[in-house]
Design an enzyme around this catalytic site. Sequence first.
Site: not given
Length: 406
Positions: A7, A98, A186, A390, A247
């Site tokens: 990842n 990923r 995601h 994940e 963000r």
Amino acid sequence: MKILVLNTGSSSLKSCLYDLGSQLPDNPPEPIWEAMIDWSKHTGYAEITVKLHQEKNIQEEVVANSRTEIIQRMLATLWEGETAVIHSPSEIDVIGHRVVHGGNKYQQSILIDAEVKQTITELAVFAPVHNPVNLEGIETTEKIFVNVPQIAVFDTAFHAHLEPAAYTYAIPMKYTHQGIRRYGFHGISHQYCRDRAAKLLNRPVTDLRLITCHIGNGCSLAAIRNGLSIDTTMGFTPLEGLVMGSRSGSIDAGILIHLLRQPDMDVEKLDRLLNRESGLLGISGLSPDLRPILQAIAEGNSQAQLAFDVYVHSLRSHIGSMIASLGGLDALVFTAGVGENSPEVRAAACQNFEFLGLQLDHLKNQQRGRDVDIATEESKVRVLVIHTQEDWQIACECHGYRQSPK
Ligand code: AMP
């Protein structure tokens, strides 16, 4: 079967190795080796950490000349020295990567070949921070693990079934045809949470209306019906939707037009402002991390309070919007750093949905637990806290590939 997962991010890289039999276990097992590179701690240096069975085995700080060399060095701890868990790279059966953006083209995981790499490169126009470093991870491992199949697992793929009404922006269609549409991100985490929620509730995924709330540094919601993501808050980029750590989330696009007309503003500055200087950080002036914000609120800091209130307002209104898309709700799932660890955010988010018959058990909400139901028995909506995995989801995709190559 030995499955290596990578990842790769711009400031950190996480990797782990699973050793699995032919059947996937019901519960995610611990990886037999885990490693991480952190490029962000000291400029010019990278920190490599390797763990075996939850013990921190080695940690070293090395001069960060070339990222590729550092990745190679980290991977060599798989078969060299005190952290060795295999004898040689050839023992790895499959590698999962990923990849953040799969565009319109990739609606599921895929075996990486030259064409896939070319497409990942082309899609970097949509994900300039992520896709190039994802590709770097792929190209580094293919040199070490020669002839080992590598699978790209896309963060956008889970949202590939959005209907045009959910993915089309109301701008002239020629831009939609250029690929400017909602993709959502995601996806690997939302998909893992969907499956885990179904398991915890002991119901088939096809029977559930779920909202999965991935609230970490980046934040997004997915509305899942019949097992499919039918709506999500992130859009063409991961900037849209919820207020996040640094963000802005969704803001009036007119603000961007206004700011770009100012003499001291340019595109790079605007990018930094919206992606790195906004959100909790921008309002509080303190941090993108929720923990110091909660601390400051306890000390009476009103800017921190405003940051929290705006964050929660955004979360509630987006949950409301996902409920409208679903037409009902069976379970609300909280995951990632904030979702798994902040009872304050979970309680505040749930509070305004009591009219649906959702009842949070406040004692259970305060207790630390993984993969638990924190709603009261009478609640008409289940509320789950799920530890997202994940890497395990990526490993499952690779396992499926090895069992039946696509
Ligand atoms: P992630 O991106 O999933 O690693 O989430 C990272 C974020 O989780 C941090 O920036 C914090 O805002 C948040 N977080 C982690 N632990 C806690 C905690 N105990 N309480 C509140 N927020 C937390």
